[in-house]
Design a protein around this motif. Structure first.
Motif, mmCIF file in Angstrom:
data_model
loop_
_atom_site.group_PDB
_atom_site.id
_atom_site.type_symbol
_atom_site.label_atom_id
_atom_site.label_comp_id
_atom_site.label_asym_id
_atom_site.label_seq_id
_atom_site.Cartn_x
_atom_site.Cartn_y
_atom_site.Cartn_z
ATOM 1 N N ILE A 92 -24.783 96.670 65.828
ATOM 2 C CA ILE A 92 -24.799 98.241 66.646
ATOM 3 C C ILE A 92 -25.190 98.108 68.083
ATOM 4 O O ILE A 92 -24.683 98.680 68.905
ATOM 5 N N ILE A 93 -26.465 97.585 68.095
ATOM 6 C CA ILE A 93 -27.037 97.600 69.597
ATOM 7 C C ILE A 93 -25.896 96.664 70.519
ATOM 8 O O ILE A 93 -25.615 97.049 71.470
ATOM 9 N N GLY A 94 -25.361 95.390 69.908
ATOM 10 C CA GLY A 94 -24.665 94.797 70.716
ATOM 11 C C GLY A 94 -23.371 95.165 71.128
ATOM 12 O O GLY A 94 -23.215 95.282 72.277
ATOM 13 N N THR A 117 -27.228 87.385 65.768
ATOM 14 C CA THR A 117 -27.782 87.804 64.423
ATOM 15 C C THR A 117 -26.977 88.606 63.589
ATOM 16 O O THR A 117 -27.019 88.534 62.315
ATOM 17 N N ALA A 118 -25.923 89.518 64.107
ATOM 18 C CA ALA A 118 -25.068 90.278 63.313
ATOM 19 C C ALA A 118 -24.041 89.386 62.447
ATOM 20 O O ALA A 118 -23.725 89.624 61.389
ATOM 21 N N SER A 119 -24.052 87.962 62.774
ATOM 22 C CA SER A 119 -23.245 87.190 61.882
ATOM 23 C C SER A 119 -23.955 86.792 60.555
ATOM 24 O O SER A 119 -23.150 86.486 59.708
ATOM 25 N N SER A 120 -24.921 87.219 60.337
ATOM 26 C CA SER A 120 -25.785 87.006 58.954
ATOM 27 C C SER A 120 -25.343 87.986 57.948
ATOM 28 O O SER A 120 -25.308 87.852 56.753
ATOM 29 N N ALA A 121 -24.693 89.075 58.553
ATOM 30 C CA ALA A 121 -24.176 90.202 57.559
ATOM 31 C C ALA A 121 -23.509 89.758 56.305
ATOM 32 O O ALA A 121 -23.307 90.024 55.389
ATOM 33 N N PHE A 122 -22.403 88.718 56.821
ATOM 34 C CA PHE A 122 -21.187 88.483 56.090
ATOM 35 C C PHE A 122 -21.749 87.501 54.759
ATOM 36 O O PHE A 122 -21.825 87.517 53.815
ATOM 37 N N PRO A 123 -22.598 86.299 55.378
ATOM 38 C CA PRO A 123 -23.005 85.439 54.396
ATOM 39 C C PRO A 123 -23.993 86.189 53.344
ATOM 40 O O PRO A 123 -24.233 85.933 52.192
ATOM 41 N N GLN A 124 -24.898 87.017 53.999
ATOM 42 C CA GLN A 124 -25.861 87.727 53.186
ATOM 43 C C GLN A 124 -25.263 88.610 51.953
ATOM 44 O O GLN A 124 -25.872 88.664 51.048
ATOM 45 N N MET A 125 -24.144 89.515 52.421
ATOM 46 C CA MET A 125 -23.526 90.362 51.681
ATOM 47 C C MET A 125 -22.814 89.529 50.355
ATOM 48 O O MET A 125 -23.159 89.884 49.330
ATOM 49 N N PHE A 126 -22.536 88.419 50.630
ATOM 50 C CA PHE A 126 -21.463 87.454 49.546
ATOM 51 C C PHE A 126 -22.921 86.978 48.684
ATOM 52 O O PHE A 126 -22.827 86.718 47.610
ATOM 53 N N ALA A 127 -24.228 86.670 49.404
ATOM 54 C CA ALA A 127 -25.132 86.035 48.752
ATOM 55 C C ALA A 127 -25.797 87.063 47.618
ATOM 56 O O ALA A 127 -26.052 86.950 46.614
ATOM 57 N N TYR A 128 -25.886 88.185 48.324
ATOM 58 C CA TYR A 128 -26.263 89.414 47.216
ATOM 59 C C TYR A 128 -25.617 89.516 46.202
ATOM 60 O O TYR A 128 -25.806 89.601 45.085
ATOM 61 N N ALA A 129 -24.103 89.477 46.484
ATOM 62 C CA ALA A 129 -23.337 89.750 45.229
ATOM 63 C C ALA A 129 -23.334 88.377 44.189
ATOM 64 O O ALA A 129 -23.356 88.682 42.861
ATOM 65 N N ALA A 179 -16.275 100.306 66.462
ATOM 66 C CA ALA A 179 -17.105 99.211 65.900
ATOM 67 C C ALA A 179 -18.520 99.561 65.572
ATOM 68 O O ALA A 179 -18.895 99.350 64.559
ATOM 69 N N ALA A 180 -19.272 100.086 66.732
ATOM 70 C CA ALA A 180 -20.399 100.445 66.437
ATOM 71 C C ALA A 180 -20.742 101.324 65.469
ATOM 72 O O ALA A 180 -21.635 101.559 64.569
ATOM 73 N N VAL A 181 -19.771 102.649 65.306
ATOM 74 C CA VAL A 181 -19.960 103.696 64.550
ATOM 75 C C VAL A 181 -19.529 103.116 63.102
ATOM 76 O O VAL A 181 -20.519 103.490 62.213
ATOM 77 N N THR A 182 -18.681 102.404 62.785
ATOM 78 C CA THR A 182 -18.494 101.922 61.650
ATOM 79 C C THR A 182 -19.560 100.814 61.124
ATOM 80 O O THR A 182 -19.780 101.057 59.893
#
Length: 409
Positions: A92-94, A117-129, A179-182
């Motif tokens: 969001i900040i970026g 830092t934002a790139s961690s969202a994808f792997p962490q979402m799938f790891a959580y799953a 993109a930031a709003v989403t």
């Protein structure tokens, strides 16, 4: 009918519906920005192809560094929910800063810190799953991960087309604001609905963490990593180069770019479910080899096409390659490190990030010196080398798990 029941059963997994919504929104966020970053750099900021390559490389390098650290922390200490929140907040900040900043070096710093830092969202979402699937006792891990990947691809059906409209009507400022709003909506979904995992339960505290250095240096694992990196290099070169190839060499429009990305993603959706079903019957390594062959064919054909619309049916080849390699890649790496899904998914994600790092600078340099068409020939060569490396992978995932246990310290 039986397959539909299998898919329906996935929704009994705790938080799975929320994960689907969050993954869909995350995919929309990424699809809004990534296909058009090269146009932003060249047309809006005035980067040369080489400087664009450096920009993409720095972003990728920070992604490898930051996501690896966060992946290890999420497996051993931190709650995965808060790592996702941190990643989404950085995005969001970026992108808010991207609305206003046009200085190359300031953008480079913002990209390093925020997008890395934002790139961690994808792997962490799938790891959580994967953790939720394991806790539920479901035996359909491959199907669960591939279904999530399908919704991520669904986002790419609508995202690039919407982004092209936004770009035409509101410019890059409107695109980055959207993109930031989403990303903000993703933030709220994760904050409100996802439960924080208990590290004492999920970190397998009675087991020592894997020694990554020893694990990665094993010949078979190194070969698998090398092949995925090369396939990612080729994919990145294609993604970075395609918008400029279409608009500069084939004299197409920005709308044509959005259509091509959307068509590929639309074809991926049914293919991902089919690949998830096939993964229960055939070894993933064999399927991934088939995916590499389709990638070779796609890059070679795009390199010789004379018109934009000839590329549209070729997106089927691209979709097959992505559905197999990228779809099965997540669960394949998670099988390699079953006790550390965050590290495993980050390891898979980092092959893509390293591919971005190398692919961005290679694509920029090749395009500047030899033209945009030659980039796709280089992509085909990269995919062919990856296929040759995959030929050495003849062991099952179960054997890889046993290897993992032998190198733990």
């Amino acid at each position: 009918m039986h397959k539909l029941k299998q898919i329906w059963a996935l929704f009994s997994i705790p938080n799975y519906t929320i994960l689907i919504i969050s993954t869909l929104l995350l995919g929309i966020c990424i699809s809004f920005t990534y296909p058009f970053l090269s146009l932003f750099g060249v047309d809006e900021v005035g980067m040369s192809p080489s400087y664009l390559g450096y920009f993409m490389t720095v972003t990728a390098a920070s992604s490898v560094l930051i996501s690896t650290v966060l992946g290890r922390l999420s497996d051993r200490y931190w709650g995965r929910k808060w790592v996702i929140i941190l990643s989404v907040s950085a995005a969001i900040i970026g992108y808010i800063l991207f609305i206003y900043v046009r200085n190359y070096y300031v953008l480079l710093a913002v990209s390093f810190l925020c997008l890395g830092t934002a790139s961690s969202a994808f792997p962490q979402m799938f790891a959580y799953a994967r953790e939720e699937v394991n806790r539920s006792g479901s035996k359909q891990a491959d199907m669960a991960i591939n279904t999530l990947r399908m919704f991520f691809s669904l986002a790419w059906v609508i995202g690039p087309a919407i982004a092209a409209v936004l770009l035409a009507s509101a410019g890059f400022q409107g695109l980055f604001l959207s993109a930031a709003v989403t990303y903000g909506i993703v933030f709220l979904f994760v904050l409100i609905f996802l439960k924080n995992s208990n590290r004492q339960e999920t970190a397998q505290k009675n087991e020592a963490p894997v020694n990554l250095r020893k694990f990665l240096l094993k010949p078979r694992i190194a070969g698998v990593l090398g092949s995925f990196i090369l396939l990612s290099v080729a994919s990145t070169m294609s993604l970075v180069n395609l918008p400029l190839y279409v608009t500069r060499t084939l004299h197409g429009s920005q709308s044509d770019v959005g259509v091509l990305f959307s068509v590929a993603a639309a074809v991926e959706i049914p293919l991902l479910i089919g690949v998830g079903i096939l993964a229960a019957k055939y070894r993933k390594s064999k399927l991934i080899k088939i995916g590499a062959v389709f990638a070779i064919a796609y890059y070679a054909l795009v390199a010789v096409t004379p018109i934009v619309w000839a590329i549209v049916p070729m997106q089927f080849l691209s979709a097959v390659a992505v559905s197999i390699v990228m779809g099965l890649g997540i669960s394949y790496f998670q099988d390699l490190l079953p006790q550390e899904p965050g590290t495993a998914t980050t390891l898979y994600s980092n092959t893509s990030v390293i591919g971005n790092m190398l692919g961005g600078i290679i694509a920029g340099s090749v395009a500047e010196w030899f033209g945009f068409r030659i980039v796709f020939i280089v992509c085909a060569v990269m995919a062919a080398i990856a296929f040759l490396l995959l030929l050495t992978d003849r062991e099952s995932s179960v054997q890889a798990i046993e290897e993992h246990n032998s190198v733990s310290t």
